[in-house]
Design a protein around this motif. Structure first.
Motif, PDB file in Angstrom:
ATOM      1  N   GLU A 113       0.832  -1.209   0.000  1.00 35.75           N
ATOM      2  CA  GLU A 113       0.000   0.000   0.000  1.00 35.75           C
ATOM      3  C   GLU A 113       0.873   1.269   0.000  1.00 35.75           C
ATOM      4  OE1 GLU A 113      -3.558   0.869  -0.109  1.00 35.75           O
ATOM      5  OE2 GLU A 113      -3.203  -0.983  -1.208  1.00 35.75           O
ATOM      6  N   GLU A 114       1.984   1.236   0.729  1.00 33.44           N
ATOM      7  CA  GLU A 114       2.912   2.373   0.711  1.00 33.44           C
ATOM      8  C   GLU A 114       3.465   2.600  -0.685  1.00 33.44           C
ATOM      9  OE1 GLU A 114       5.869   1.556   3.694  1.00 33.44           O
ATOM     10  OE2 GLU A 114       4.456   1.926   5.337  1.00 33.44           O
ATOM     11  N   GLU A 115       3.770   1.519  -1.408  1.00 30.79           N
ATOM     12  CA  GLU A 115       4.276   1.664  -2.767  1.00 30.79           C
ATOM     13  C   GLU A 115       3.224   2.304  -3.665  1.00 30.79           C
ATOM     14  OE1 GLU A 115       7.426  -0.471  -5.605  1.00 30.79           O
ATOM     15  OE2 GLU A 115       5.998  -1.852  -4.681  1.00 30.79           O
ATOM     16  N   TRP A 116       1.959   1.933  -3.472  1.00 32.04           N
ATOM     17  CA  TRP A 116       0.889   2.592  -4.226  1.00 32.04           C
ATOM     18  C   TRP A 116       0.929   4.104  -3.994  1.00 32.04           C
ATOM     19  CZ3 TRP A 116      -2.140   1.462  -8.110  1.00 32.04           C
ATOM     20  CH2 TRP A 116      -2.453   0.141  -8.396  1.00 32.04           C
ATOM     21  N   ASP A 117       1.057   4.486  -2.735  1.00 32.32           N
ATOM     22  CA  ASP A 117       1.042   5.910  -2.390  1.00 32.32           C
ATOM     23  C   ASP A 117       2.275   6.640  -2.918  1.00 32.32           C
ATOM     24  OD1 ASP A 117      -1.362   5.482  -1.082  1.00 32.32           O
ATOM     25  OD2 ASP A 117      -0.430   5.305   0.894  1.00 32.32           O
ATOM     26  N   GLU A 118       3.421   5.978  -2.902  1.00 31.93           N
ATOM     27  CA  GLU A 118       4.673   6.615  -3.320  1.00 31.93           C
ATOM     28  C   GLU A 118       4.892   6.583  -4.825  1.00 31.93           C
ATOM     29  OE1 GLU A 118       7.661   4.562  -1.061  1.00 31.93           O
ATOM     30  OE2 GLU A 118       6.845   5.281   0.851  1.00 31.93           O
ATOM     31  N   GLU A 119       4.542   5.478  -5.470  1.00 24.30           N
ATOM     32  CA  GLU A 119       4.877   5.279  -6.884  1.00 24.30           C
ATOM     33  C   GLU A 119       3.693   5.487  -7.835  1.00 24.30           C
ATOM     34  OE1 GLU A 119       7.883   4.865  -7.928  1.00 24.30           O
ATOM     35  OE2 GLU A 119       8.943   4.259  -6.103  1.00 24.30           O
ATOM     36  N   GLY A 120       2.486   5.394  -7.308  1.00 24.03           N
ATOM     37  CA  GLY A 120       1.313   5.468  -8.184  1.00 24.03           C
ATOM     38  C   GLY A 120       0.974   4.135  -8.823  1.00 24.03           C
ATOM     39  N   PHE A 121       1.623   3.090  -8.377  1.00 28.25           N
ATOM     40  CA  PHE A 121       1.319   1.719  -8.791  1.00 28.25           C
ATOM     41  C   PHE A 121       1.706   0.797  -7.652  1.00 28.25           C
ATOM     42  CE2 PHE A 121       5.552   2.641 -10.641  1.00 28.25           C
ATOM     43  CZ  PHE A 121       6.322   1.711  -9.942  1.00 28.25           C
ATOM     44  N   GLY A 122       1.286  -0.467  -7.774  1.00 31.02           N
ATOM     45  CA  GLY A 122       1.595  -1.431  -6.727  1.00 31.02           C
ATOM     46  C   GLY A 122       0.992  -2.775  -7.047  1.00 31.02           C
ATOM     47  N   LEU A 123       0.909  -3.613  -6.030  1.00 29.53           N
ATOM     48  CA  LEU A 123       0.320  -4.938  -6.190  1.00 29.53           C
ATOM     49  C   LEU A 123      -1.174  -4.838  -5.911  1.00 29.53           C
ATOM     50  CD1 LEU A 123       3.005  -7.121  -4.384  1.00 29.53           C
ATOM     51  CD2 LEU A 123       2.791  -6.626  -6.827  1.00 29.53           C
ATOM     52  N   PHE A 124      -1.955  -5.298  -6.871  1.00 28.19           N
ATOM     53  CA  PHE A 124      -3.413  -5.318  -6.733  1.00 28.19           C
ATOM     54  C   PHE A 124      -3.846  -6.546  -5.939  1.00 28.19           C
ATOM     55  CE2 PHE A 124      -3.141  -3.099 -10.902  1.00 28.19           C
ATOM     56  CZ  PHE A 124      -4.002  -2.038 -10.693  1.00 28.19           C
ATOM     57  N   ALA A 125      -4.813  -6.378  -5.065  1.00 28.25           N
ATOM     58  CA  ALA A 125      -5.557  -7.516  -4.537  1.00 28.25           C
ATOM     59  C   ALA A 125      -6.448  -7.991  -5.679  1.00 28.25           C
ATOM     60  CB  ALA A 125      -6.393  -7.095  -3.340  1.00 28.25           C
ATOM     61  N   VAL A 126      -6.491  -9.303  -5.907  1.00 28.81           N
ATOM     62  CA  VAL A 126      -7.286  -9.852  -7.016  1.00 28.81           C
ATOM     63  C   VAL A 126      -8.390 -10.716  -6.431  1.00 28.81           C
ATOM     64  CG1 VAL A 126      -7.250 -11.271  -9.099  1.00 28.81           C
ATOM     65  CG2 VAL A 126      -5.249  -9.872  -8.524  1.00 28.81           C
ATOM     66  N   GLU A 127      -9.618 -10.393  -6.821  1.00 26.50           N
ATOM     67  CA  GLU A 127     -10.746 -11.194  -6.353  1.00 26.50           C
ATOM     68  C   GLU A 127     -11.577 -11.654  -7.542  1.00 26.50           C
ATOM     69  OE1 GLU A 127     -14.372  -8.324  -5.105  1.00 26.50           O
ATOM     70  OE2 GLU A 127     -12.651  -8.200  -3.741  1.00 26.50           O
ATOM     71  N   LEU A 128     -12.259 -12.757  -7.337  1.00 21.52           N
ATOM     72  CA  LEU A 128     -13.177 -13.267  -8.353  1.00 21.52           C
ATOM     73  C   LEU A 128     -14.427 -12.397  -8.385  1.00 21.52           C
ATOM     74  CD1 LEU A 128     -13.064 -17.120  -7.659  1.00 21.52           C
ATOM     75  CD2 LEU A 128     -11.886 -15.853  -9.465  1.00 21.52           C
ATOM     76  N   LEU A 129     -14.806 -11.956  -9.560  1.00 18.50           N
ATOM     77  CA  LEU A 129     -16.026 -11.146  -9.683  1.00 18.50           C
ATOM     78  C   LEU A 129     -17.248 -11.927  -9.222  1.00 18.50           C
ATOM     79  CD1 LEU A 129     -15.726  -9.191 -13.061  1.00 18.50           C
ATOM     80  CD2 LEU A 129     -15.944  -8.229 -10.768  1.00 18.50           C
ATOM     81  N   ALA A 130     -17.315 -13.201  -9.553  1.00 22.67           N
ATOM     82  CA  ALA A 130     -18.505 -13.995  -9.263  1.00 22.67           C
ATOM     83  C   ALA A 130     -18.759 -14.153  -7.767  1.00 22.67           C
ATOM     84  CB  ALA A 130     -18.389 -15.372  -9.923  1.00 22.67           C
ATOM     85  N   SER A 131     -17.696 -14.272  -6.968  1.00 21.26           N
ATOM     86  CA  SER A 131     -17.876 -14.569  -5.550  1.00 21.26           C
ATOM     87  C   SER A 131     -17.315 -13.516  -4.597  1.00 21.26           C
ATOM     88  CB  SER A 131     -17.199 -15.901  -5.219  1.00 21.26           C
ATOM     89  OG  SER A 131     -15.794 -15.782  -5.361  1.00 21.26           O
ATOM     90  N   GLY A 132     -16.440 -12.640  -5.088  1.00 26.65           N
ATOM     91  CA  GLY A 132     -15.772 -11.682  -4.224  1.00 26.65           C
ATOM     92  C   GLY A 132     -14.619 -12.279  -3.438  1.00 26.65           C
ATOM     93  N   GLU A 133     -14.270 -13.525  -3.718  1.00 25.91           N
ATOM     94  CA  GLU A 133     -13.203 -14.221  -2.990  1.00 25.91           C
ATOM     95  C   GLU A 133     -11.831 -13.709  -3.429  1.00 25.91           C
ATOM     96  OE1 GLU A 133     -11.802 -18.841  -2.192  1.00 25.91           O
ATOM     97  OE2 GLU A 133     -13.315 -18.421  -3.702  1.00 25.91           O
ATOM     98  N   LEU A 134     -10.959 -13.398  -2.453  1.00 29.88           N
ATOM     99  CA  LEU A 134      -9.595 -13.002  -2.747  1.00 29.88           C
ATOM    100  C   LEU A 134      -8.817 -14.224  -3.214  1.00 29.88           C
ATOM    101  CD1 LEU A 134      -7.509 -10.523  -2.437  1.00 29.88           C
ATOM    102  CD2 LEU A 134      -6.648 -11.903  -0.539  1.00 29.88           C
ATOM    103  N   ILE A 135      -8.151 -14.103  -4.378  1.00 28.61           N
ATOM    104  CA  ILE A 135      -7.401 -15.244  -4.897  1.00 28.61           C
ATOM    105  C   ILE A 135      -5.894 -14.999  -4.895  1.00 28.61           C
ATOM    106  CG2 ILE A 135      -9.370 -15.980  -6.267  1.00 28.61           C
ATOM    107  CD1 ILE A 135      -7.814 -15.050  -8.792  1.00 28.61           C
ATOM    108  N   GLY A 136      -5.444 -13.781  -4.544  1.00 31.41           N
ATOM    109  CA  GLY A 136      -4.015 -13.488  -4.496  1.00 31.41           C
ATOM    110  C   GLY A 136      -3.739 -12.069  -4.944  1.00 31.41           C
ATOM    111  N   PHE A 137      -2.538 -11.879  -5.515  1.00 32.40           N
ATOM    112  CA  PHE A 137      -2.170 -10.560  -6.016  1.00 32.40           C
ATOM    113  C   PHE A 137      -1.558 -10.654  -7.403  1.00 32.40           C
ATOM    114  CE2 PHE A 137       1.961 -11.409  -3.759  1.00 32.40           C
ATOM    115  CZ  PHE A 137       2.827 -11.255  -4.832  1.00 32.40           C
ATOM    116  N   VAL A 138      -1.683  -9.563  -8.130  1.00 32.90           N
ATOM    117  CA  VAL A 138      -0.979  -9.327  -9.388  1.00 32.90           C
ATOM    118  C   VAL A 138      -0.691  -7.836  -9.408  1.00 32.90           C
ATOM    119  CG1 VAL A 138      -1.084  -9.359 -11.914  1.00 32.90           C
ATOM    120  CG2 VAL A 138      -2.168 -11.192 -10.611  1.00 32.90           C
ATOM    121  N   GLY A 139       0.512  -7.452  -9.811  1.00 35.26           N
ATOM    122  CA  GLY A 139       0.760  -6.027  -9.851  1.00 35.26           C
ATOM    123  C   GLY A 139       2.178  -5.654 -10.173  1.00 35.26           C
ATOM    124  N   LEU A 140       2.488  -4.414  -9.851  1.00 34.26           N
ATOM    125  CA  LEU A 140       3.750  -3.779 -10.221  1.00 34.26           C
ATOM    126  C   LEU A 140       4.522  -3.386  -8.971  1.00 34.26           C
ATOM    127  CD1 LEU A 140       2.183  -1.365 -12.849  1.00 34.26           C
ATOM    128  CD2 LEU A 140       3.347  -3.536 -13.350  1.00 34.26           C
TER     129      LEU A 140
END
Length: 177
Positions: free
Chosen positions: A54-81
């Motif tokens: 989250e700090e990297e998001w604030d500092e860099e303008g990008f970061g690791l996204f939390a990834v969830e399934l649209l169908a269920s809202g379940e968190l499945i991991g991360f993908v990001g920068l």
């Protein structure tokens, strides 16, 4: 707030409800075997990671996204920068990476989220180039990398753990959304 929707996934910033499911993913030895030194992480370590992301998001303008399934809202991991500070020889660079829970492997989720993230990096954030760093032998990640259109740039050694790494790259001129 930065959010991306794909046909099956929702990529977003982290919230408090993500800690327990991400810690469960990080506690799986099969998931973690190719990350860092291969050690699993507990709840406190996962909380520290999410705070740093989250700090990297604030500092860099990008970061690791939390990834969830649209169908269920379940968190499945991360993908990001992120900036791969652990490998100074590639800096300045921005790396795309991912980690999904084992029940979500082999279904195209990593490729779907990574493609959306790469588009975000090159088109929305204006990056000219993105890299991905894998351990040699990580065929699942290599498959995702190929689908992204990234090509091997060099092989090197992890400066702390000593295992071989492959650096892949793509630049804006090679990217096809």
């Amino acid at each position: 707030m930065t959010e991306i929707r794909t046909p099956r996934l929702f990529l977003r910033r982290w919230d408090d409800d993500d800690l327990a499911p991400m810690a469960e993913i990080n506690a799986d030895p099969q998931v973690m075997r190719l990350s860092g030194d291969g050690s699993v992480q507990d709840l406190d370590q996962t909380a520290e990671d999410i705070e740093r992301w989250e700090e990297e998001w604030d500092e860099e303008g990008f970061g690791l996204f939390a990834v969830e399934l649209l169908a269920s809202g379940e968190l499945i991991g991360f993908v990001g920068l992120s900036v791969p500070e652990y490998l100074p020889e590639v800096l300045p660079a921005v790396e795309i990476s991912w980690r999904l829970g084992r029940p979500f492997w082999g279904q195209g989720y990593a490729s779907e989220a990574a493609q959306a993230t790469l588009e975000f990096a090159l088109q929305d954030r204006g990056l000219d180039r993105v890299i991905s760093i894998t351990r040699l032998g990580d065929t699942a990640s290599e498959n995702v990398i190929r689908k992204l259109g990234m090509v091997p740039e060099r092989e090197t050694t992890h400066p702390v753990y000593g295992f071989p790494l492959r650096v892949h790259t793509i630049d804006l001129t090679e990217f096809h959304a």
